[in-house]
Design an enzyme around this catalytic site. Sequence first.
Site, short mmCIF file in Angstrom:
data_model
loop_
_atom_site.label_atom_id
_atom_site.label_comp_id
_atom_site.label_asym_id
_atom_site.label_seq_id
_atom_site.Cartn_x
_atom_site.Cartn_y
_atom_site.Cartn_z
N THR A 215 2.71 2.05 7.34
CA THR A 215 2.87 1.60 5.95
C THR A 215 4.22 0.92 5.77
O THR A 215 5.15 1.20 6.52
CB THR A 215 2.81 2.87 5.07
OG1 THR A 215 1.51 3.43 5.22
CG2 THR A 215 3.11 2.61 3.62
N ARG A 243 -11.41 6.85 0.61
CA ARG A 243 -10.23 7.71 0.56
C ARG A 243 -9.01 6.89 0.11
O ARG A 243 -8.80 5.76 0.52
CB ARG A 243 -9.98 8.30 1.95
CG ARG A 243 -8.70 9.14 2.08
CD ARG A 243 -7.53 8.32 2.60
NE ARG A 243 -6.37 9.14 2.92
CZ ARG A 243 -5.16 8.64 3.18
NH1 ARG A 243 -4.96 7.34 3.13
NH2 ARG A 243 -4.15 9.42 3.47
N GLY A 245 -4.77 7.31 -0.34
CA GLY A 245 -3.65 8.19 0.04
C GLY A 245 -2.58 8.24 -1.03
O GLY A 245 -2.83 8.01 -2.22
N ASP A 246 -1.37 8.53 -0.59
CA ASP A 246 -0.25 8.69 -1.52
C ASP A 246 0.37 7.38 -1.96
O ASP A 246 1.00 7.31 -3.01
CB ASP A 246 0.84 9.54 -0.86
CG ASP A 246 1.38 8.86 0.40
OD1 ASP A 246 0.56 8.40 1.24
OD2 ASP A 246 2.61 8.77 0.57
N THR A 266 6.10 7.39 3.59
CA THR A 266 5.11 7.04 4.62
C THR A 266 4.78 8.29 5.41
O THR A 266 5.64 9.12 5.67
CB THR A 266 5.63 5.94 5.55
OG1 THR A 266 4.68 5.77 6.61
CG2 THR A 266 6.98 6.26 6.15
N GLY A 267 3.51 8.42 5.78
CA GLY A 267 3.12 9.60 6.55
C GLY A 267 1.74 10.06 6.14
O GLY A 267 0.96 9.28 5.58
N GLY A 269 -0.67 11.06 4.00
CA GLY A 269 -0.67 10.94 2.55
C GLY A 269 -1.11 12.15 1.76
O GLY A 269 -0.57 12.42 0.68
N1 ASP Z 1 0.88 7.39 3.63
C1 ASP Z 1 -0.17 6.49 4.03
C2 ASP Z 1 -1.49 7.07 3.63
O1 ASP Z 1 -1.67 8.26 3.73
C3 ASP Z 1 -0.18 6.21 5.49
C4 ASP Z 1 1.14 5.87 6.09
O2 ASP Z 1 2.19 6.03 5.48
O3 ASP Z 1 1.17 5.42 7.23
O4 ASP Z 1 -2.35 6.33 3.25
#
Ligand code: ASP
Length: 348
Positions: A215, A243, A245-246, A266-267, A269
């Site tokens: 991200t 789906r 995410g965050d 990022t991570g 989510g």
């Molecule tokens: N946070 C993002 C999600 O869960 C993915 C990412 O940060 O790589 O959609």
Amino acid sequence: MKLSIKYSLFILPLSLLFFSCNNERKPQSIAKAKLGATDGAEYAMVIHGGAGTIKKENMSEDMYQQYYNALDTALSIGEKILKEGGSSLDAIEKTIHFMEDSPLFNSGKGAVFTNAGTNELDASIMDGANRNAGAVGGITNVKHPISAARAVMEKSEHVMMVGEGAEKFAKANGLEIVDPEYFKTERRWNSLQKILAKEESTGHVSDFKDSKYGTVGAVALDKAGNIAAGTSTGGMTNKKYNRIGDSPIIGAGTFADNLTCGVSCTGHGEFFIRYAVAYDVAARMEYKLESVQEAAEFIVNEKLVKAEGSGGLIALDAKGNVSMPFNTAGMYRGYIKPNEKVIAMYQE
Ligand code: ASP
């Protein structure tokens, strides 16, 4: 006697009002004072290009150079705008455009694939001057999702739009529309195929922990003292059932308030939503009077680690103090201030 009762009836609500206003003001002014930990930067911008299994031993010299150059260019795009007195919103939007256009990152072109073999994009943006915000989820044909988020913020009365409606809105507001094929890259397609093959051979639905992240996000402070934050993503490889995410959730993946800080995450989510991560950084600063580094480090390296939520974030306060914690092997990241530039990928 009558007069004094009347008088106190009048005075009591007034004084209550006065004290309650005063109480509301207090923590804010103290929080502001705590921000003065450094001399203050005239402007600053911090960016990330995703957290995940980013290790020196897995990275070729050529790949390293490509990421380095991309992060470097992204920082200089934002810096030019900030240096010339432009707004933090413009700086992060243009910086994120560049990252969305780069196939290296999981946003715009180069986004990861859903289980159905499509690219569904999420983005959000927040203006720290007034806590205005905009977000889009699950869009498939807008070239720059971050601009769609900004359009929702500035040209509608809403904060979040998803799917076809968000696409229609973006088109009606003059944003560039592309064929969904535009976002596809071979590298991300192969990642999906690998996960699908693994699912088939093991009979288990793949664990999101295996997915590579990527991200993008940016937080900037402009010369007028305004903070803005934005995040743009393709989400997680193999995501199903629309789906989301965050990244497009204000308070989870993105947050900004001039009073405290701007944050982009990022991570994994789901954890960032459940732990309201972006807002939690600002809340700890406002209510616990922590510095941006204390707040961000605690959430990423204690709270999320305990919860087994992997990822990282970037945060920037009103004095230009930067924090970039992550609990994964690496995170593409960097920041720029007058006379200071940092670009990093691995654990230092
Ligand atoms: N946070 C993002 C999600 O869960 C993915 C990412 O940060 O790589 O959609």
